[in-house]
Write an enzyme that holds these catalytic residues in place. Structure first.
Site, PDB file in Angstrom:
ATOM      1  N   GLU A  96      -5.631  -2.581  -0.507  1.00 50.80           N
ATOM      2  CA  GLU A  96      -4.521  -1.618  -0.549  1.00 50.80           C
ATOM      3  C   GLU A  96      -5.056  -0.192  -0.577  1.00 50.80           C
ATOM      4  OE1 GLU A  96      -1.945  -3.055   0.247  1.00 50.80           O
ATOM      5  OE2 GLU A  96      -2.461  -5.091  -0.378  1.00 50.80           O
ATOM      6  N   GLU A 146       0.783  -1.238   0.000  1.00 49.62           N
ATOM      7  CA  GLU A 146       0.000   0.000   0.000  1.00 49.62           C
ATOM      8  C   GLU A 146       0.813   1.285   0.000  1.00 49.62           C
ATOM      9  OE1 GLU A 146       0.137  -2.217   2.645  1.00 49.62           O
ATOM     10  OE2 GLU A 146       0.271  -1.153   4.549  1.00 49.62           O
ATOM     11  N   ASN A 147       2.055   1.287  -0.496  1.00 53.72           N
ATOM     12  CA  ASN A 147       2.867   2.517  -0.500  1.00 53.72           C
ATOM     13  C   ASN A 147       2.030   3.729  -0.875  1.00 53.72           C
ATOM     14  OD1 ASN A 147       5.222   0.652  -0.484  1.00 53.72           O
ATOM     15  ND2 ASN A 147       4.538   0.285  -2.579  1.00 53.72           N
ATOM     16  N   HIS A 201      -6.071   0.879   2.881  1.00 54.45           N
ATOM     17  CA  HIS A 201      -4.922   1.202   3.737  1.00 54.45           C
ATOM     18  C   HIS A 201      -4.607   2.697   3.730  1.00 54.45           C
ATOM     19  CE1 HIS A 201      -3.257  -2.325   5.572  1.00 54.45           C
ATOM     20  NE2 HIS A 201      -2.942  -2.965   4.467  1.00 54.45           N
TER      21      HIS A 201
HETATM   22  N1  ARG Z   1       1.031  -4.440   3.960  1.00 57.42           N
HETATM   23  C1  ARG Z   1       0.906  -5.364   2.865  1.00 57.42           C
HETATM   24  C2  ARG Z   1      -0.557  -5.726   2.790  1.00 57.42           C
HETATM   25  O1  ARG Z   1      -1.118  -6.348   3.608  1.00 57.42           O
HETATM   26  C3  ARG Z   1       1.704  -6.591   2.987  1.00 57.42           C
HETATM   27  C4  ARG Z   1       3.144  -6.400   3.165  1.00 57.42           C
HETATM   28  C5  ARG Z   1       3.761  -7.687   3.462  1.00 57.42           C
HETATM   29  N2  ARG Z   1       5.162  -7.586   3.590  1.00 57.42           N
HETATM   30  C6  ARG Z   1       5.914  -8.509   4.169  1.00 57.42           C
HETATM   31  N3  ARG Z   1       7.185  -8.317   4.197  1.00 57.42           N
HETATM   32  N4  ARG Z   1       5.459  -9.587   4.680  1.00 57.42           N
HETATM   33  O2  ARG Z   1      -1.258  -5.315   1.967  1.00 57.42           O
HETATM   34 ZN    ZN Z   2      -2.643  -5.003   4.305  1.00 56.51          ZN
END
Ligand code: ARG
Ligand code: ZN
Length: 869
Positions: A305, A271-272, A308
């Site tokens: 995403e 989700e950057n 987020h």
């Molecule tokens: N935040 C991301 C999501 O849930 C997943 C990132 C996972 N990164 C990791 N290194 N396990 O959409």
């Molecule tokens: Zn997530």
């Protein structure tokens, strides 16, 4: 023997929640300059830092070649800082410090797919959550340090696309065939949300006008040939933007939203801020190349995403122990979005099936941990079903209890209080409580302790007084690392039905459901409790945990007949399905006879197929061998489960007999107006085909072959291929070859080709050797590894025989090359200790032998926990 010769003193690398301390310095702004070359990338960073607490100035950095460092304009000599493999420390730094660093990194040889890495010959991307940014530059790489980012990206013009977060403020020539762009992200963010992309990609453009009147440019970047496969994702993005405005009052906050697709990605997507990076499997959707299930997944991940942006980005986590704060809430939000997209009941069925197949086993085995753990060695190991899915369930319980309106008041309060902050699970529950006016503090217990509670319930009808009494008891299995387990608040959604007519009764229970309601939720938050319904004129059938109102194991002594009754009369589609699943559990795990289930299926299915083909397709679900195995805690014999399950499937096929062919010929997805119901029809047709094939009906093979040839839809094509391959039909070989020829240049479709073969129930070590030696098998591409490993795992008999070596070898190989994925794959063996002997000891010996051969924190932590049972 020399015992003292090998004193392996491992430093304890465990991090504890209780040790959390504020950072001593904050970063007001960062200017990054990233210059990519074929053999290296140079990263220059300028950090404006400010002291906020006593202590050294600490910059985290990993695998960085430091060229120079200056503080407030003065270059430091090597004696003025200390540097090890994890951090650079400046003691006695001034309170206002402008830090300038120059480092060299090597994305071209980064196989771990973390930090900045080359995903293909013409694409650089980043993955920085949770701790990848420190592989790009020295930085206080922790989520409670929020800063304003300005990013310059420079590369050869063979990479026309140069992206970073925020707004494009400058672009130009950089000499020697190179060019650059400068991006500024106005919103403060933690470093894990930083992204940049350098590549040769095509783009699909669209736009969306927010409820606040902001015109947002939407862009999805992918390979040229894949652009037409981005339409569904683009529409889902616009839909998500609108959904979040309507359901949570949240509008998007930047002028652009970009998504970049890459085939080399460890997870689903990221989700950057303003620049999501996606695994192609979660963005490309097209009925010719991807299945209906994949299309649904794309829509839910796009939403996830996007959501987020508010739950994760605008409000982020104070530290990584709080991961479920953003993930649990965002999963709950994407599940709710998907419930609106297809059918709420079927979405719930699918989500609970995932919870029970992955989270419940995780929580009952050696990898069990609370949704908010209190210690870890490697945070990457905690992107788990427990953090995500159980985290989502906690939010769902609170929302069920509050109801729509109060829940919204609670989330409004959360956004009002904490926008722009890095917060904790306590902050979330406190805001929900304040906004809704309902004290939810006891739900923190759910976040803090592991294990799936067992909910025992008993019902008693007293005809003389026309009362129905329900008593409840809850318990949790003891956990060595978490003593002091407490009772949790369990919302029990329930209904009573008239056992004779099937009609739903009005609930009268003094003090609980005041004026009589039909759909009641009882909050059970004690070790034991009892409730009494009055005015119940006939013996009722109770339906408990409707819609799966709490993530618990329910133990209620239904008779098989009562379950059959619920299959037919329960109006909550989820509990209708659950009744069938409970019957099946009894047949397959407790040797109940199958007659009542079969009869209930015959009573239910024909109508349901007409009324709701999508739900009908799920009513045919038979728990997987993997799920059934996970319900067995000792002396597990995979072959025995396989045998019983096959016998049941055969019986079902025989009993449905000619119905299957008639239904198959009659069902037509084109007559459905909605995608979701058409999807249900396609699923049903494939089920009918496989039932026919199970009885060795060669006509089924002809029909499957025909379906394969005539369709342009991947769910139909793949469903037919499966039937042919898994039943060793005469047409299997030729059809597999045809599939390969059609889709050899389509990675996602080719993944399915690998998967179908790996998942053949009679696959052997030779099948696996053939697939892993295939020219298109690639250990550098996680999707391809997962297609084979996931396929293999569909048959526990195979996993626990030749599969053991496969997973051990992968863990060994990936330990250095890609430890995130290596650690994840090894978990396929985590329930080794439940096996019957001699398998149990054999697998244990393999795992023990692996121990000295792995170095990464990721794989070691997983392996140590797995062996610690
Ligand atoms: N935040 C991301 C999501 O849930 C997943 C990132 C996972 N990164 C990791 N290194 N396990 O959409
Ligand atoms: Zn997530």
């Amino acid at each position: 023997m020399n015992i003292a010769a090998n004193p392996v003193v491992e430093a304890d690398q465990t991090v504890y929640l209780k040790d959390y301390q504020k950072p001593s310095f904050l970063v007001d702004s960062i200017e990054l300059d990233i210059q990519a070359f074929d053999d290296r990338t140079q990263v220059n960073a300028k950090l404006a830092m400010q002291r906020q607490a006593a202590g050294d100035l600490i910059l985290l950095g990993r695998d960085l070649e430091l060229k120079s460092i200056a503080v407030n304009g003065r270059v430091l000599s090597e004696t003025e800082y200390s540097l090890d493999t994890e951090q650079l420390v400046i003691a006695n730094a001034p309170d206002q410090a402008v830090i300038e660093t120059q480092v060299i990194i090597h994305p071209e040889s980064n196989t771990q797919l973390e930090g900045l890495y080359k995903a293909s010959s013409d694409l650089f991307v980043t993955q920085n959550e949770p701790e990848g940014f420190r592989k790009i530059t020295f930085y206080p790489d922790r989520p409670d340090v929020l800063s304003v980012f300005t990013t310059r990206v420079e590369a050869d013009k063979k990479f026309p696309v140069l992206l970073a977060n925020g707004n494009l403020i400058e672009a130009g020539e950089a000499g020697e065939g190179r060019h650059y762009t400068v991006w500024q992200d106005p919103t403060k963010k933690p470093s894990y949300l930083f992204a940049c992309v350098i590549g040769d990609l095509a783009v699909m453009k669209d736009h969306y006008v927010t409820s606040e009147g902001r015109n947002v440019a939407l862009e999805i970047y992918a390979e040229e040939k894949d652009i037409p496969k981005c339409r569904i994702a683009m529409d889902a993005l616009k839909h998500s933007m609108q959904w979040d405005e309507e359901h949570y009052g949240r509008a998007y906050d930047l002028d652009n939203y970009m998504i970049v697709a890459t085939s080399a990605f460890n997870m689903g997507a990221m989700e950057n801020k303003g620049l999501n990076i996606f695994n192609t499997s979660c963005v490309l959707a097209d009925e010719e190349y991807t299945t209906d299930a994949a299309i649904m997944r794309v829509q839910s991940v796009i939403a996830h995403e996007y959501f987020h942006n508010w739950t994760g980005n605008r409000i982020t986590c104070r530290d990584w122990f709080q991961l479920c704060l953003k993930e649990g809430l965002t999963v709950f939000r994407d599940q709710s979005f998907s419930e609106d997209l297809q059918s709420a009941a079927v979405q719930r069925i699918d989500d609970v099936a995932v919870l029970k197949a992955h989270q419940f086993p995780e929580d009952s085995g050696p990898l069990s941990h609370p949704p908010r753990p209190d210690h870890f060695v490697e945070i990457n190991n905690f992107y788990t079903a427990t953090v995500y899915e159980k985290g989502a369930e906690i939010n769902r319980m609170m929302s069920t209890l509050l109801g729509k309106e109060k829940f919204r008041l609670g989330t409004d309060e959360y956004f009002k209080r904490h926008d722009g902050q890095a917060v904790t699970v306590e902050d979330w529950v406190a805001a929900l409580t304040a906004g809704s006016g309902v004290n939810l503090a006891s739900f923190l217990i759910w976040y803090n302790q592991p294990g799936t509670p067992k909910l025992e319930a008993q019902g008693e009808y007293d005809a003389a007084t026309q009362t129905y009494r329900l008593s409840f008891k809850q318990s949790l299995k003891a956990h060595p690392k978490y003593p002091n387990l407490k009772a949790v608040p369990i919302p029990v959604a329930l209904a009573l039905f008239n056992a004779e007519t099937g009609e739903q009764l009005t609930l009268n229970a003094a003090a609980l459901f005041e004026n009589g309601v039909k759909d009641g939720v009882y909050l059970f938050d004690q070790d034991q409790a009892e409730i009494e319904f009055t005015g119940v004129t006939v013996k009722p059938v109770v339906s408990l945990l409707r819609n799966f109102s709490a993530p618990v194991n329910l133990d209620f002594n239904y008779s098989d007949d009562e379950l059959a009754f619920l299959m037919q009369y329960e109006t909550n589609g989820f509990n209708q399905w659950q009744a069938a699943q409970t019957l099946l559990d009894r047949i397959l795990l407790n040797d109940h006879a199958a007659e009542i289930y079969i009869q209930a299926m015959k009573n239910t299915v024909p109508d349901l197929i007409q009324k709701d083909p999508l739900l009908a397709s799920r009513i045919f679900d038979v728990p997987s061998e993997g799920y059934l195995g996970s319900r067995i805690d000792e002396n597990y014999n995979p072959a025995e489960i396989q045998e019983k399950r096959n016998a049941l499937l055969e019986l079902l096929a025989r009993e449905f007999g000619s119905f299957c062919k008639e239904a198959y010929l009659e069902l037509d997805p084109d007559t459905q107006k909605e995608f979701s119901q058409a999807m249900g029809v396609r699923a049903l047709k494939n089920i009918m085909l496989s039932m026919m094939a199970r009885l060795g009906d060669t006509e089924a093979f002809d029909l499957a072959h025909q379906q394969y040839q005539l369709t342009g839809n991947m769910s139909e094509r793949l469903g037919a291929l499966r039937v042919l391959v898994w039943n060793d039909a005469p047409q299997a070989k030729e059809t597999l070859a045809d599939f390969y020829d059609r889709f050899k240049d389509e990675a996602l479709s080719l993944d399915q080709w690998f998967m179908v073969q790996a998942a053949h129930p009679k696959a052997t070590a030779a099948t696996l050797a053939y697939l892993t030696a295939h020219a298109d098998y690639d250990l550098g591409v996680p999707n391809r590894i997962r297609s084979v490993s996931g396929g293999l795992n569909a048959n526990p008999v195979n996993t626990w025989s030749f599969g053991v070596q496969h997973f051990i070898n992968l863990a060994k190989y990936l330990d250095e090359k890609n430890p995130i994925v290596g650690s994840r794959l090894l978990q396929a063996l985590s329930r080794w200790y439940t096996l019957a002997e001699p398998q149990r000891s054999a697998v244990k010996a393999e795992l023990e032998a692996l121990k000295p051969q792995v170095k990464s924190k990721n794989v070691s932590e997983t392996l140590n926990s797995m062996l610690n049972v």
